[in-house]
Enzyme design. Structure first.
Site, PDB file in Angstrom:
ATOM      1  CB  ALA A  82      -5.986 -30.823  41.665  1.00 53.00           C
ATOM      2  CD  GLN A  88      -6.252 -24.908  37.213  1.00 54.87           C
ATOM      3  OE1 GLN A  88      -7.409 -24.911  36.824  1.00 54.87           O
ATOM      4  NE2 GLN A  88      -5.403 -25.842  36.876  1.00 54.87           N
ATOM      5  CG  ASP A 121      -1.831 -27.494  47.550  1.00 52.90           C
ATOM      6  OD1 ASP A 121      -0.977 -26.617  47.309  1.00 52.90           O
ATOM      7  OD2 ASP A 121      -2.056 -28.452  46.791  1.00 52.90           O
ATOM      8  CG  HIS A 148      -9.024 -21.452  41.453  1.00 55.26           C
ATOM      9  ND1 HIS A 148      -8.968 -22.645  40.776  1.00 55.26           N
ATOM     10  CD2 HIS A 148      -9.440 -20.537  40.536  1.00 55.26           C
ATOM     11  CE1 HIS A 148      -9.331 -22.465  39.510  1.00 55.26           C
ATOM     12  NE2 HIS A 148      -9.607 -21.190  39.341  1.00 55.26           N
ATOM     13  CB  CYS A 165     -15.789 -11.884  58.363  1.00 56.07           C
ATOM     14  SG  CYS A 165     -17.487 -11.293  58.518  1.00 56.07           S
ATOM     15  CB  CYS A 183     -16.585  -6.992  58.821  1.00 55.67           C
ATOM     16  SG  CYS A 183     -15.693  -8.252  59.741  1.00 55.67           S
ATOM     17  CB  CYS A 208     -17.308 -12.520  61.876  1.00 57.60           C
ATOM     18  SG  CYS A 208     -16.327 -11.051  62.173  1.00 57.60           S
ATOM     19  CB  CYS A 257     -19.336  -8.131  62.326  1.00 56.00           C
ATOM     20  SG  CYS A 257     -19.237  -9.156  60.838  1.00 56.00           S
ATOM     21  CG  ASN A 282      -2.510 -34.157  33.400  1.00 53.37           C
ATOM     22  OD1 ASN A 282      -2.399 -33.631  34.504  1.00 53.37           O
ATOM     23  ND2 ASN A 282      -3.644 -34.706  32.987  1.00 53.37           N
TER      24      ASN A 282
END
Ligand code: NAD
Length: 251
Positions: A24, A101, A104, A121, A129, A132, A154, A156, A219
């Protein structure tokens, strides 16, 4: 130039299959807050609210998730200097790929092709959905939310969720596989903007490090793998990465 940065660049100069691992922190300079930094999301909301079980069982959680998604700015964020520098590195042919990770999509927007990016991720740009499996661009679902449908379903009857991995959801097997392949065949690794504290994602850089390839961490603030790194550069990704990559490519 910072001495540690210079040394790291020297160690990476011979690499032709560099593995980049991002978190991030690489996107905060694009205006997207991280989770665990000083202004991170977890300083404001409780992570236990965002488990998959809660999402499925509580309409209030889904409403909150959609409204946070709409207001977060992630959908409209632009890549920053760090994302752009990585796209240049890819073009130079020295990079095996980028395991991220992040959800975006900024690596791709900066110019990395899909084949170069592993999204461990998931992505915020797709929704599906849970019943389905039908998929939509998230913007389409957010238009429904804007029009007053605050818990969209959805046709469904299934619950719709953005295609990100929530706590309690299984990791995508194919993406994990691709990430391990890269870790097992890279000849150097650079982690950027991550506390390296979320598993199994953080195993990827460890896998490369135990093979003895040069390992660099960029970092702001400490990470859980500082003791494993050969070089540890403290600084903003948007400032450090362009310098580091330019210096590697001068070779
Ligand atoms: P994290 O929040 O645990 O760590 C981010 C780290 O980056 C912190 O140490 C922070 O101090 C550092 N940082 C912040 N700004 C930086 C900058 N400009 N340059 C360098 N470092 C900077 O994030 P993580 O390790 O990625 O793990 C947490 C989870 O966060 C992941 O699962 C990811 O899916 C999710 N997440 C993603 C986004 C996104 O897609 N942009 C945003 C928030 C959270």
């Amino acid at each position: 130039m910072d001495l540690e940065l210079q040394r790291a660049a020297e160690a990476l100069r011979e690499a032709s299959r560099l593995l980049i691992f991002t978190g991030a922190g690489i996107s905060t300079e694009s205006g997207i807050p991280d989770f665990r930094g000083p202004n991170g999301v977890w300083t404001k909301v409780d992570p236990s609210e965002f488990t998959i079980d809660r999402y499925i069982s509580r309409p209030e959680t889904r409403r909150k998730a959609w409204s946070m998604r709409r207001d977060s700015g992630v959908m409209k964020a632009e890549p920053n200097e760090a994302h752009l520098a990585l796209a240049e590195l890819w073009t130079s042919g020295r990079m095996i790929g980028c395991v991220t990770q992040n959800i975006d999509g900024l690596h791709q927007r900066a110019g990395l092709p899909d084949e170069a990016v592993v999204e461990l991720h998931g992505t915020v740009h797709k929704a599906s959905c849970l019943n389905c499996g039908r998929e939509w661009p998230t913007t389409e679902i957010l238009e429904r939310v804007d029009a007053g449908d605050d818990d969209p379903h959805c046709d469904c009857g299934g619950i719709i969720k953005v295609a990100t991995i929530s706590f309690g959801q299984a990791m995508p097997a194919a993406e994990m596989d691709r990430a391990y392949q890269m870790a097992l065949s890279c000849d150097a690794a650079v982690a950027v903007g991550s506390t390296l504290s979320v598993y199994p994602a953080a195993y990827i850089t460890m896998e490369a490090q135990v093979r003895g390839v040069p390992y660099v961490i960029v970092n702001l603030g400490r990470t859980d793998q500082d003791h494993l790194a050969d070089f540890r550069i403290e600084g903003k990704a948007g400032e450090v990465l362009p310098l580091l990559i330019r210096s590697i490519m001068m070779a």
